[in-house]
Design a protein around this motif. Structure first.
Motif, PDB file in Angstrom:
ATOM      1  N   LEU A  35       0.935  -0.978  -0.058  1.00  0.00           N
ATOM      2  CA  LEU A  35      -0.160   0.073  -0.009  1.00  0.00           C
ATOM      3  C   LEU A  35       0.842   1.190  -0.006  1.00  0.00           C
ATOM      4  CD1 LEU A  35      -2.757  -0.890   2.528  1.00  0.00           C
ATOM      5  CD2 LEU A  35      -3.041  -0.621   0.260  1.00  0.00           C
ATOM      6  N   LEU A  36       0.545   2.161  -0.724  1.00  0.00           N
ATOM      7  CA  LEU A  36       1.157   3.451  -0.819  1.00  0.00           C
ATOM      8  C   LEU A  36       0.231   4.704  -0.613  1.00  0.00           C
ATOM      9  CD1 LEU A  36       3.468   3.138  -3.913  1.00  0.00           C
ATOM     10  CD2 LEU A  36       4.237   2.917  -1.523  1.00  0.00           C
ATOM     11  N   LEU A  37       0.373   5.648   0.114  1.00  0.00           N
ATOM     12  CA  LEU A  37      -0.479   6.634   0.180  1.00  0.00           C
ATOM     13  C   LEU A  37      -0.475   7.561  -1.097  1.00  0.00           C
ATOM     14  CD1 LEU A  37      -2.036   8.471   2.635  1.00  0.00           C
ATOM     15  CD2 LEU A  37      -0.020   9.810   2.357  1.00  0.00           C
ATOM     16  N   VAL A  38      -1.960   7.977  -1.298  1.00  0.00           N
ATOM     17  CA  VAL A  38      -2.160   8.840  -2.509  1.00  0.00           C
ATOM     18  C   VAL A  38      -2.433  10.212  -1.830  1.00  0.00           C
ATOM     19  CG1 VAL A  38      -3.820   9.222  -4.175  1.00  0.00           C
ATOM     20  CG2 VAL A  38      -2.950   7.045  -3.756  1.00  0.00           C
ATOM     21  N   GLU A  39      -3.388  10.207  -0.895  1.00  0.00           N
ATOM     22  CA  GLU A  39      -3.460  11.601  -0.215  1.00  0.00           C
ATOM     23  C   GLU A  39      -3.916  11.173   1.374  1.00  0.00           C
ATOM     24  OE1 GLU A  39      -6.007  14.336  -2.218  1.00  0.00           O
ATOM     25  OE2 GLU A  39      -7.914  13.236  -1.699  1.00  0.00           O
ATOM     26  N   LEU A  40      -3.845  12.268   2.148  1.00  0.00           N
ATOM     27  CA  LEU A  40      -4.524  12.056   3.323  1.00  0.00           C
ATOM     28  C   LEU A  40      -5.481  13.313   3.389  1.00  0.00           C
ATOM     29  CD1 LEU A  40      -5.089  11.220   6.276  1.00  0.00           C
ATOM     30  CD2 LEU A  40      -2.793  12.196   6.818  1.00  0.00           C
ATOM     31  N   GLU A  41      -6.673  13.271   3.603  1.00  0.00           N
ATOM     32  CA  GLU A  41      -7.628  14.266   3.187  1.00  0.00           C
ATOM     33  C   GLU A  41      -8.397  14.505   4.736  1.00  0.00           C
ATOM     34  OE1 GLU A  41      -9.288  17.138   2.666  1.00  0.00           O
ATOM     35  OE2 GLU A  41      -9.303  16.350   0.642  1.00  0.00           O
ATOM     36  N   ASP A  42      -7.676  15.827   5.216  1.00  0.00           N
ATOM     37  CA  ASP A  42      -8.183  16.047   6.533  1.00  0.00           C
ATOM     38  C   ASP A  42      -9.057  17.453   6.549  1.00  0.00           C
ATOM     39  OD1 ASP A  42      -6.189  17.899   5.757  1.00  0.00           O
ATOM     40  OD2 ASP A  42      -4.955  17.368   7.566  1.00  0.00           O
ATOM     41  N   LEU A  43      -9.280  17.911   5.337  1.00  0.00           N
ATOM     42  CA  LEU A  43     -10.131  19.271   5.304  1.00  0.00           C
ATOM     43  C   LEU A  43     -11.710  19.027   5.298  1.00  0.00           C
ATOM     44  CD1 LEU A  43     -10.690  22.130   5.188  1.00  0.00           C
ATOM     45  CD2 LEU A  43     -10.054  22.130   2.708  1.00  0.00           C
ATOM     46  N   ASN A  44     -12.106  18.408   4.131  1.00  0.00           N
ATOM     47  CA  ASN A  44     -13.473  17.997   3.913  1.00  0.00           C
ATOM     48  C   ASN A  44     -13.845  16.743   3.237  1.00  0.00           C
ATOM     49  OD1 ASN A  44     -12.387  18.995   1.456  1.00  0.00           O
ATOM     50  ND2 ASN A  44     -13.918  20.562   1.224  1.00  0.00           N
ATOM     51  N   PRO A  45     -13.184  15.606   3.560  1.00  0.00           N
ATOM     52  CA  PRO A  45     -13.223  14.416   2.947  1.00  0.00           C
ATOM     53  C   PRO A  45     -14.608  13.886   2.600  1.00  0.00           C
ATOM     54  CG  PRO A  45     -12.676  14.182   5.128  1.00  0.00           C
ATOM     55  CD  PRO A  45     -12.791  15.427   4.984  1.00  0.00           C
ATOM     56  N   TYR A  46     -14.930  13.689   1.324  1.00  0.00           N
ATOM     57  CA  TYR A  46     -16.225  13.087   1.042  1.00  0.00           C
ATOM     58  C   TYR A  46     -16.370  11.479   1.473  1.00  0.00           C
ATOM     59  CZ  TYR A  46     -20.114  11.341  -2.026  1.00  0.00           C
ATOM     60  OH  TYR A  46     -21.128  10.825  -2.435  1.00  0.00           O
ATOM     61  N   LEU A  47     -17.474  11.245   2.089  1.00  0.00           N
ATOM     62  CA  LEU A  47     -17.410   9.881   2.978  1.00  0.00           C
ATOM     63  C   LEU A  47     -17.995   8.747   2.163  1.00  0.00           C
ATOM     64  CD1 LEU A  47     -18.846  11.514   6.074  1.00  0.00           C
ATOM     65  CD2 LEU A  47     -16.387  11.080   5.415  1.00  0.00           C
ATOM     66  N   SER A  48     -18.751   8.952   0.968  1.00  0.00           N
ATOM     67  CA  SER A  48     -19.225   7.844   0.150  1.00  0.00           C
ATOM     68  C   SER A  48     -20.186   6.897   0.943  1.00  0.00           C
ATOM     69  CB  SER A  48     -17.939   7.036  -0.545  1.00  0.00           C
ATOM     70  OG  SER A  48     -17.236   7.675  -1.287  1.00  0.00           O
ATOM     71  N   LEU A  49     -20.915   7.733   1.857  1.00  0.00           N
ATOM     72  CA  LEU A  49     -21.890   6.808   2.460  1.00  0.00           C
ATOM     73  C   LEU A  49     -22.742   6.102   1.836  1.00  0.00           C
ATOM     74  CD1 LEU A  49     -22.511   9.628   5.505  1.00  0.00           C
ATOM     75  CD2 LEU A  49     -21.133   7.618   5.581  1.00  0.00           C
ATOM     76  N   ASP A  50     -23.186   6.480   0.623  1.00  0.00           N
ATOM     77  CA  ASP A  50     -24.048   5.587  -0.120  1.00  0.00           C
ATOM     78  C   ASP A  50     -23.707   4.190  -0.500  1.00  0.00           C
ATOM     79  OD1 ASP A  50     -22.170   6.658  -1.739  1.00  0.00           O
ATOM     80  OD2 ASP A  50     -23.646   7.223  -3.402  1.00  0.00           O
ATOM     81  N   ALA A  51     -22.333   4.008  -0.459  1.00  0.00           N
ATOM     82  CA  ALA A  51     -21.614   2.692  -0.808  1.00  0.00           C
ATOM     83  C   ALA A  51     -21.844   1.700   0.687  1.00  0.00           C
ATOM     84  CB  ALA A  51     -20.246   3.005  -0.943  1.00  0.00           C
ATOM     85  N   LEU A  52     -22.329   2.267   1.533  1.00  0.00           N
ATOM     86  CA  LEU A  52     -22.405   1.537   3.087  1.00  0.00           C
ATOM     87  C   LEU A  52     -23.588   0.855   3.134  1.00  0.00           C
ATOM     88  CD1 LEU A  52     -20.649   3.908   5.393  1.00  0.00           C
ATOM     89  CD2 LEU A  52     -19.411   1.851   4.035  1.00  0.00           C
TER      90      LEU A  52
END
Length: 280
Positions: free
Chosen positions: A236-253
């Protein structure tokens, strides 16, 4: 200010058009649930400075890429810091909240991140690649991202861009945290369809990877999303660490997982706001 129920200003751009996502649906759902615990008002990010003094805390959620309103966002940060306004996520974030410099810092520190430089002269510090990803340091949501051959790197302007090798990967996977607590993971089985996400069963090794970046950021409160790619050898390699306003994709849960996230988010906000209401 103090009230019988805490007062939240919830900052969101309900009209923002995101590729493959509907930000507004997520915030409509979240605010409908938060109203059980808080007195709450929604506002556009451009209105936050004018309105925030009347609330116990400001919650920044799906407010869109700051690149589109950088001057106004800088004014919001300055005003909130000067006034001691409680902002969730707190404005101390060292990752996307502060631009993309952290990708350089993490590369230099030896973290498992896609290797990143900001000058073509440093190309020898990157693994050899036929193509490179170039993006602005203050970019977001893939704005300004380009894929260029190595022969064109020398012509790029230094200082305001990041350069990474174009990495071959099996899939992208995101890990979602509230405060320091892992909530769920989602992945995109098809690399060409980033936002067609499915639930992902994170392993102990996956969570150890993700927690390294949560610990590094040391945010204390808030929602963070650790985006990673898995290489063909399983790394695994980090692409980004979103700590401002991350979209949560709750509709996928599934509903149960979505409810569990809302409960964790509500509890975190309650603790955070209580800090503003408690006597000094």
């Amino acid at each position: 200010m103090s009230a019988a129920r805490p007062r939240l200003l919830y900052v969101t751009d309900l009209a923002y058009q995101a590729r493959g996502r509907r930000y507004c649906d997520e915030d409509i759902h979240l605010t409908s649930r938060l109203r059980d615990r808080f007195d709450l008002a929604l506002c556009h990010p451009l209105d936050a400075v004018a309105l925030m003094d009347g609330f116990d805390a400001v919650v920044v959620r799906n407010s869109g890429p700051v690149l589109g309103y950088q001057r106004e966002y800088d004014a919001f940060r300055a005003r909130a810091l000067a006034a001691g306004t409680r902002v969730y996520n707190p404005l101390t974030g060292k990752a996307d909240m502060a631009g993309k410099q952290y990708l350089l810092d993490l590369t230099d520190a030896g973290y498992p991140v896609i290797p990143t430089i900001d000058r073509a002269e440093d190309l020898d510090r990157l693994p050899a690649a036929e193509q490179y990803v170039v993006k602005p340091k203050l970019g977001a949501d893939s704005l300004g991202l380009r894929v260029v051959p190595g022969s064109r790197l020398a012509a790029l302007t230094a200082g305001d861009i990041l350069i990474q090798p174009r990495v071959e990967f099996v899939h992208e996977v995101s890990f979602y945290f509230v405060d320091d607590d892992f909530q769920y993971a989602l992945y995109a089985p098809d690399p060409e369809r980033r936002w067609q996400l499915r639930p992902y069963a994170a392993t102990a090794g996956d969570l150890e990877f993700a927690r390294r970046f949560i610990d590094w950021n040391d945010l204390g409160h808030g929602i963070q999303r650790v985006d990673a790619c898995r290489t063909p050898d399983g790394e695994l390699l980090l692409v980004e660490l979103e700590d401002l306003n991350p979209y949560l994709s709750l509709d996928a849960l599934q509903e149960e997982a979505r409810d569990a996230f809302v409960a964790a988010f509500t509890a975190s906000l309650s603790r955070f706001v209580q800090g503003a209401l408690s006597p000094a």
